[in-house]
Design an enzyme around this catalytic site. Structure first.
Site, PDB file in Angstrom:
ATOM      1  N   SER A  38      37.930  43.033  39.045  1.00  0.00           N
ATOM      2  CA  SER A  38      38.312  43.392  40.406  1.00  0.00           C
ATOM      3  C   SER A  38      37.712  42.398  41.405  1.00  0.00           C
ATOM      4  CB  SER A  38      37.886  44.832  40.689  1.00  0.00           C
ATOM      5  OG  SER A  38      38.510  45.344  41.840  1.00  0.00           O
ATOM      6  N   ASP A 198      43.549  47.813  37.981  1.00  0.00           N
ATOM      7  CA  ASP A 198      42.148  47.393  38.087  1.00  0.00           C
ATOM      8  C   ASP A 198      41.417  47.466  36.739  1.00  0.00           C
ATOM      9  OD1 ASP A 198      39.266  47.447  38.801  1.00  0.00           O
ATOM     10  OD2 ASP A 198      40.029  47.575  40.842  1.00  0.00           O
TER      11      ASP A 198
END
Length: 320
Positions: A38, A198
């Site tokens: 991320s 993610d």
């Protein structure tokens, strides 16, 4: 001195990573292999492209972070727009502005695909061939992705994978950003679409990624964002608070709970001062507070770090 580095995800809190990085670089560390999830993937990718911590810090200090919270035309419709965006694209924000921003920064250093990030020293060693590894999650196949290597599953050559697109996959916070749809063909030629989100869903802090049996030739440092009072009770009063709690639990709890002692001693734990991952309205003062928190955490870490002692205690390999 060479070192590898692995960065945890944490949205805007990643500014704290840069404070810690600035201390490490001031102590003479040069980065070899880099990985992140991320927002940690953003930092890792920029470092792999050749930026220094101070350059990345300047970018983010002067960047209007609210622009990363872009809206499509549908999403701009009051009330109904965000709901329809989630129903159609599984997220509110397209993430287009971020991807274009990331691509621009990488191209400025001559980086477009992972082929531009091949580590010449390890060009024949698949484990270390690419200077950068990015963590993402394939919901459709229920699997952790380590990019670029795992993109071969979808019929794409790792060296051809666009770096900005890979980072965009890694930072696709569920329900916040549109999922990335990866089209490919299954065995037999049947078309398929995987929804990539993610990487924090499965591993927000992959500090293990560059480990191999026996004593390492140089250290791997973990850069971990620590939320104060994480285990404090939180009342869930509506679907939005439920979704926020789901995501924060996902991001914060798993990897840190199961981190081994040998990982803790090589990890710089950076307090995030109660700032939320999606606080894109972060003030300049709060950015500076986060940065300073990283500086303080790294100074404390390096005041007692001893690589040879670490190897002796944890990485000597089988007893002779």
């Amino acid at each position: 001195m060479r070192a590898d580095a692995v960065f945890e995800g944490g949205g805007v809190k990643a500014i704290g990573l840069l404070g810690a990085l600035s201390v490490a670089e001031a102590r003479g560390y040069e980065w070899g292999n880099l990985a992140g999830t991320s927002a940690g993937a953003i930092v890792a990718a920029l470092l792999a492209a050749g930026y220094r911590a101070d350059e990345i810090s300047s970018m983010l200090m002067n960047q209007d972070l609210t622009r990363f919270r872009d809206q499509c035309l549908l999403g701009r419709i009051p009330v109904a727009g965000p709901i329809l965006s989630v129903l159609l694209w599984y997220g509110i924000h397209p993430g287009t502005y971020f991807e274009e921003w990331m691509r621009e920064k990488l191209l400025a250093r001559g980086v477009r695909t992972f082929g531009d990030l091949i580590f010449d020293e390890f060009s024949t060693d698949n484990r270390y061939r690419f200077r950068l590894r990015v963590i993402a999650s394939d919901l459709s196949n229920r699997r952790l992705l380590v990019l670029p290597d795992d993109v071969e599953y979808y019929g794409v050559k790792p060296e051809a994978l666009d770096v900005a697109w890979a980072v965009r996959m890694s930072m696709s916070i569920p329900f916040f950003y549109h999922s990335v749809r990866l089209h490919y063909r299954l065995a037999g030629g049947r078309p398929a679409v995987s929804h990539i989100v993610d990487g924090g869903l499965l591993s927000n802090f992959p500090v293990w990624l560059f480990d191999s049996p026996g004593p390492p030739p140089w250290p791997t440092f973990g850069f971990l964002l620590v939320e104060p009072n994480f285990h404090r009770y939180r009342e869930l009063i509506n679907p939005l608070s439920f979704a926020a709690a789901l995501f924060s639990t996902m991001m914060e709890a798993h990897d840190t709970r199961y981190m081994e002692e040998e990982d803790r001693v090589r990890t710089i734990a950076i307090p995030t001062l109660g700032i939320k991952s999606t606080d894109f309205n972060l003030s300049r003062a709060d950015k500076e507070r986060l940065f300073d928190s990283g500086v303080k955490a790294a100074e404390e870490f390096f005041s007692s770090w001893d690589f040879q002692e670490y190897v002796h205690l944890y990485r000597r390999g089988p007893a002779e």
